[in-house]
Design a protein around this motif. Structure first.
Motif, PDB file in Angstrom:
ATOM      1  N   GLU A  29       0.830  -1.208   0.000  1.00  0.00           N
ATOM      2  CA  GLU A  29       0.000   0.000   0.000  1.00  0.00           C
ATOM      3  C   GLU A  29       0.863   1.256   0.000  1.00  0.00           C
ATOM      4  O   GLU A  29       0.567   2.228  -0.684  1.00  0.00           O
ATOM      5  N   LEU A  30       1.958   1.246   0.753  1.00  0.00           N
ATOM      6  CA  LEU A  30       2.831   2.408   0.776  1.00  0.00           C
ATOM      7  C   LEU A  30       3.495   2.602  -0.578  1.00  0.00           C
ATOM      8  O   LEU A  30       3.613   3.719  -1.069  1.00  0.00           O
ATOM      9  N   ALA A  31       3.952   1.513  -1.177  1.00  0.00           N
ATOM     10  CA  ALA A  31       4.583   1.616  -2.490  1.00  0.00           C
ATOM     11  C   ALA A  31       3.607   2.218  -3.488  1.00  0.00           C
ATOM     12  O   ALA A  31       3.967   3.079  -4.300  1.00  0.00           O
ATOM     13  N   SER A  32       2.332   1.779  -3.426  1.00  0.00           N
ATOM     14  CA  SER A  32       1.314   2.327  -4.321  1.00  0.00           C
ATOM     15  C   SER A  32       1.087   3.801  -4.059  1.00  0.00           C
ATOM     16  O   SER A  32       0.980   4.605  -4.982  1.00  0.00           O
ATOM     17  N   ALA A  33       1.057   4.174  -2.764  1.00  0.00           N
ATOM     18  CA  ALA A  33       0.844   5.584  -2.410  1.00  0.00           C
ATOM     19  C   ALA A  33       2.009   6.436  -2.889  1.00  0.00           C
ATOM     20  O   ALA A  33       1.814   7.529  -3.430  1.00  0.00           O
TER      21      ALA A  33
END
Length: 283
Positions: A36-40
């Motif tokens: 999720e952080l990578a996507s954000a």
């Protein structure tokens, strides 16, 4: 940039105190959080690229507008001369002038629209900074600073305000600052939040719960995130917590003062500008 470890829900128990099933579940949750952080972060990078593209587009439209204005004046003068001469070319020139005038009008409207959106973005960021500064007025200069960079507002809290050395239990005074900030976020649902934990480069001694500086920074970030979410008016999906360890120092020097600067928690506020994003998507 070094890999970011995201921990949105870190258990408070040591690896030796949990079953394999629980440990594997925690690992799976950490992997999902990391995704999720990578996507954000990818989305943030895309927005930054789109913002630069939009700014370049405004400049190009201004140049096109100036060129079309010059073409219009030239054609209008030529048309008047031909009309005075009674030339059959006048009708064709009139149509060309009308087309140029229409295109000029559309371009001017487009430039105005884009510039208005850019002004709205800048005003939104400035408004967020004012609200945060007003709410945290009593803490500035006491381990807390507020700045604006790359279209985002950064609220940076030093360890002396939030955490004791090597600990992820928040200090009561620092907790009050975080709760004051949560009040601003609750009243402004158009602000997204990234909580980043940072440490110095002094190796962390494992204690059964945490392995290293990366673990410590992530746990501190989730501690601040949980405190923000105690305000029930803040939607959890608005906040992401990330541990960066010692990877992004403010001051790379090996002095006590430099390391004190690097031990910090940054709360990064980004305004939601849906209309601007939609306009950028059309470009």
């Amino acid at each position: 940039m070094k890999k970011i470890l995201i921990i949105c829900a870190v258990a408070a128990f040591g690896a030796s105190c949990v079953s394999n099933k629980t440990f594997n579940s925690m690992k799976a949750q950490a992997l999902r959080a990391e995704g999720e952080l990578a996507s954000a972060n990818t989305r943030i990078e895309e927005l930054g690229a789109r913002n630069r593209k939009l700014t370049d587009a405004v400049e190009e439209l201004k140049k096109d507008t100036a060129r079309l204005s010059a073409d219009y004046l030239y054609l209008n003068q030529k048309y008047k001369k031909l009309l005075a001469d009674g030339s059959a070319e006048a009708a064709r020139m009139l149509r060309q002038i009308e087309e140029s005038q229409n295109e000029l009008s559309e371009r001017s409207q487009r430039v105005d629209e884009l510039e208005q959106m850019l002004r709205a973005r800048e005003e939104s960021i400035a408004a967020i900074r004012r609200k945060v500064a007003d709410a945290l007025l009593g803490f500035e200069g006491k381990g807390l600073s507020i700045s604006t960079r790359e279209g985002k507002v950064y609220v940076s809290m030093e360890d002396k305000l939030l955490f004791r050395s090597g600990s992820f239990e928040i200090d009561p005074n620092g907790a009050r600052a975080v709760r004051d900030l949560a009040g601003v976020l609750a009243q402004n649902p158009d602000i997204n939040v990234m909580v980043e934990g940072h440490t110095d480069d002094v190796p962390y001694r494992p204690n059964g719960q945490l392995k290293d500086n990366l673990d410590l920074s992530a746990k501190r970030a989730t501690t601040v995130m949980r405190l923000l979410l105690e305000n029930g008016e803040i939607a959890p999906e608005r906040i992401i917590a990330a541990g960066r360890g010692e990877s992004l120092p403010i001051d790379p020097a090996k002095t006590r003062e430099a390391r004190a600067k690097n031990r910090r928690t940054e709360i990064i506020l980004t305004p939601k500008l849906d209309e601007l994003m939609q306009l950028m998507d059309k470009e």
